[in-house]
Design an enzyme around this catalytic site. Sequence first.
Site, mmCIF file in Angstrom:
data_model
loop_
_atom_site.group_PDB
_atom_site.id
_atom_site.type_symbol
_atom_site.label_atom_id
_atom_site.label_comp_id
_atom_site.label_asym_id
_atom_site.label_seq_id
_atom_site.Cartn_x
_atom_site.Cartn_y
_atom_site.Cartn_z
ATOM 1 N N LEU A 543 -32.296 83.259 44.868
ATOM 2 C CA LEU A 543 -32.215 84.698 44.637
ATOM 3 C C LEU A 543 -33.597 85.316 44.441
ATOM 4 O O LEU A 543 -33.891 86.376 44.965
ATOM 5 C CB LEU A 543 -31.333 84.976 43.415
ATOM 6 C CG LEU A 543 -31.028 86.453 43.175
ATOM 7 C CD1 LEU A 543 -30.223 87.019 44.337
ATOM 8 C CD2 LEU A 543 -30.287 86.632 41.867
ATOM 9 N N GLN A 546 -35.324 85.704 47.685
ATOM 10 C CA GLN A 546 -34.760 86.762 48.525
ATOM 11 C C GLN A 546 -35.139 88.130 48.021
ATOM 12 O O GLN A 546 -35.401 89.032 48.786
ATOM 13 C CB GLN A 546 -33.237 86.663 48.547
ATOM 14 C CG GLN A 546 -32.722 85.618 49.497
ATOM 15 C CD GLN A 546 -31.221 85.675 49.573
ATOM 16 O OE1 GLN A 546 -30.621 86.710 49.325
ATOM 17 N NE2 GLN A 546 -30.620 84.551 49.904
ATOM 18 N N CYS A 547 -35.094 88.260 46.707
ATOM 19 C CA CYS A 547 -35.349 89.597 46.179
ATOM 20 C C CYS A 547 -36.814 89.849 45.924
ATOM 21 O O CYS A 547 -37.188 90.688 45.148
ATOM 22 C CB CYS A 547 -34.603 89.815 44.866
ATOM 23 S SG CYS A 547 -32.851 89.769 45.096
ATOM 24 N N THR A 548 -37.603 89.169 46.577
ATOM 25 C CA THR A 548 -39.052 89.300 46.461
ATOM 26 C C THR A 548 -39.612 89.743 45.160
ATOM 27 O O THR A 548 -39.314 90.801 44.653
ATOM 28 C CB THR A 548 -39.562 90.414 47.342
ATOM 29 O OG1 THR A 548 -38.817 90.490 48.461
ATOM 30 C CG2 THR A 548 -40.989 90.228 47.598
#
Lengths: 685, 220
Positions: A543, A546-548
């Site tokens: 996560l 992905q959510c930088t």
Amino acid sequence: MASESIVVFAQFQSAVDEGFWHRLSSLKLNKLGIDDSPIPITGFYAPCSHPQVSNHLTLLAESLPSESNEQSSTAATSGGNRNRCPVPGILYNTNTIESFHALDKKSLLKAEAKKIWDDIHSGKAVEDSAVLSRFLLISFADLKKWTFHYWFAFPALVLDPPATLVDLKRASQYFSLEEAKSVSVACNEWRNSSLTADVPFFLVCIDPNSLATVKHIKDWETCQSDGNKLLFGFYDPCHLPNNPGWPLRNFLALISVRWNLKSVRFLCYRENRGFADLGLSLVGEALITVPQGWRDHQCLPNAVGWEQSKGRQVSRCISLAKSMDPTRLAISAADLNLKLMRWRALPSLNLNALSSMKCLLLGAGTLGCQVARMLMAWGVRKITLVDNGRVAMSNPLRQSLYTLDDCLNGGEYKATAAVKSLGRIFPAVDAEGVVMAIPMPGHPVPSQEEDNVLEDCRRLHDLVDSHDAVFLLTDTRESRWLPTLLCANTNKITITAALGFDSFLVMRHGAGPFSSNDERQRLGCYFCSDVVAPIDSTANRTLDQQCTVTRPGLAPIASALAVELLVGILHHPHGIFADGELANSSSSGSSELPLGVLPHQIRGSLSQFSQMTLVGQSSNSCTACSSTVVSEYRERGMEFIIQAINHPTYLEDLTGLTELMKSASSFKLDWDNDDDVDDDDCVEI
Amino acid sequence: MGTKEEAQGTLSSTDFGVAASAFILNWNTVCSSFPPWTWVLSHHQVEGYLSLENMLLSSTQEEHGELSCPGPGIHSHQEDPIDVDDATLVHTNPCKVHYYDLHIIYCNSYRVPVLYFRAYDSDGEPLEFDEIEKDLPAYSKKALSDSKWTFITQEEHPYLNRPWYKLHPCGTSEWMKLLFHADDALAKTGVAIELYLVAWLSVVGHVVGLRIPFEMMKQL
């Protein structure tokens, strides 16, 4: 002068200071609203002070009642001084242009004339003579266009039959030398005393010894000794040598009614440089035939007095949009800012190129918001933002165009919210939002979605076509592929910004493969240094990946550099074809350009507080901008795109990268990229 | 005014007040053909500025022609005939008159005075800059375009909150420095404060076409 000629009075002229309209607008917006009841106002005038120009009845900001006060009395409210004799007036400001034109001008004039008539009969005009010059103003303030329609009336009671003129000459010719001296002295004293400086009607009493005194008109009785010469004096705004000014009309009416005089000697008092000027002033004698019924208060005489404009009976109109319209003010301030930059520091700044450039921003997140703001600061007005996401609660902190309100109720579309926000910052921006996803290779499309995706591809193609510069500001590598291809196809200026956790890349793509006839080496695009085609980088990631997560300072830095890079390209004689320069280089090109070096790539690291410039040439095996790929697109269009999207190795096969990889591994060469930034991890919040 | 300020061509805001009083006295005595300068207090009654208003300039420009607001509605509106009588004379101004308001306002960030001005016609309609330029004498236009120190910008008036034109102050301290160094008399007698505004206006006035009579400089 033939004794049969009538007295012809020069009309009063109005002048409205800009401040009056500003004040009226403010009053209307803040206090009055749609209330259109009449407003008592104060006009100001002074005796003529210039031999060629008449003085005006002037309205200033102070002419209107102050916003904090309640209704003031009908008498002249604002204080005067020798240059500003206050005169009471009334303003009818309507709410629409139709009602402005529909006002019953005859009856309004009559109503004001009646006030003067009443003041004459009651004696008020003797006590406070300024009421003789009472005036009327009708207006319509168009607060959307900042234009003001208005019309003045200076009510004058009409003598019927009109007064006849016995003679009229310069005061200096009428008075003897001694008288003239004395009259000047007395008038100057009157004008210099704060008690009388703003009293516009007075008596000049000259005794047999040529000694002149100036008195209030209420002291008329005291001037009645034999041997005294008596003149009725008034501040005359008019400069003309053959005509007395307008205030004399009602003065004659007063004299006739109060004192029943048939012959009136008057002094049109005018000045020069602050002193009585008897050469400019006039002395005349008028004969009045008292009309029947004038002694009767009930019988109101006719009145005239609507101001004529250039000989026509029309209202006037003034436009103050340039100084009042906030949008115009914002625009001129912004322009001024840029012009100052050009004047003071950068004479070769091409402001026209900046303001006419159309920029397409793919991505309206941290990078997109900042790039949009920076572009506006440089004078770019046409900005299109493409993003299919909605504003999330964490966004406003890092994405500078959004606020909490945009997050509510599921969140506005970013593209829409961004456009609104830009308009609030600078109303003259021409911003457009497109809610659209960018088709990406490695994210296969189910067949029922294919039509939508094709539609999006075409739309993207058209968007790229219709803009001059494209910024790739999305959050995955693969989403940059199609835009890069489209830009290479049309040879558009393309700028990429990508973020790691504490590092960034900002670069400009080279020219497209078919953009010029010569075989010179092009600069590379974002994908040129890849050895693998863009694939799905978001699957199989945790996560947080992905959510930088990036350090907040990165996005503003990278965005700013991206825009400065664009401005650099715009000012470079070779534009998109400009060679890549390195910082601190001593190549002759950079020293000539006022904006400095024009790099190809800028890679920065916050952990080192360092930044370096790089140059990369285009690769013939590039999966986005090589001639192989672009010509394939030109030949097969959307079919090719779909194939690339659905089959991740297709591009590698097409460009021969697959072969290259095979042969490379057979030689056991180390292909490790020695860049600081791992492009696979370049994502943004 | 300390010599340090003098050397830099700037002055403090208190000194500006002193200079302004001296200037008013000087001007109103010598230049009686011009309207007088007056000191206006800002609404806070703390700061003030110099004001010269309604300076009349007969213009050689032609009348605008139609009224200032174009638009089909205005001219086509049928007005009811309004009573006029024979005793009324209607003015026709042969020459177009422009009015100028000049304000000298102290600028805290540059520590120099700044000239603000605006122009309007007899209807009160503000004039555009290109119309103002036409009013300027030829030497002014040249001074404006040649010098890198003088250019006119439009900014919000610090007290009136409306756009006025101003002569940008960024070069002022530079040329004031030169002025003071060049004039030995000024440097020696130490009455620099009193003469600051006269000296300043002699340059600034040149740019906007306002000629300062020589008598003002002869105060020493």
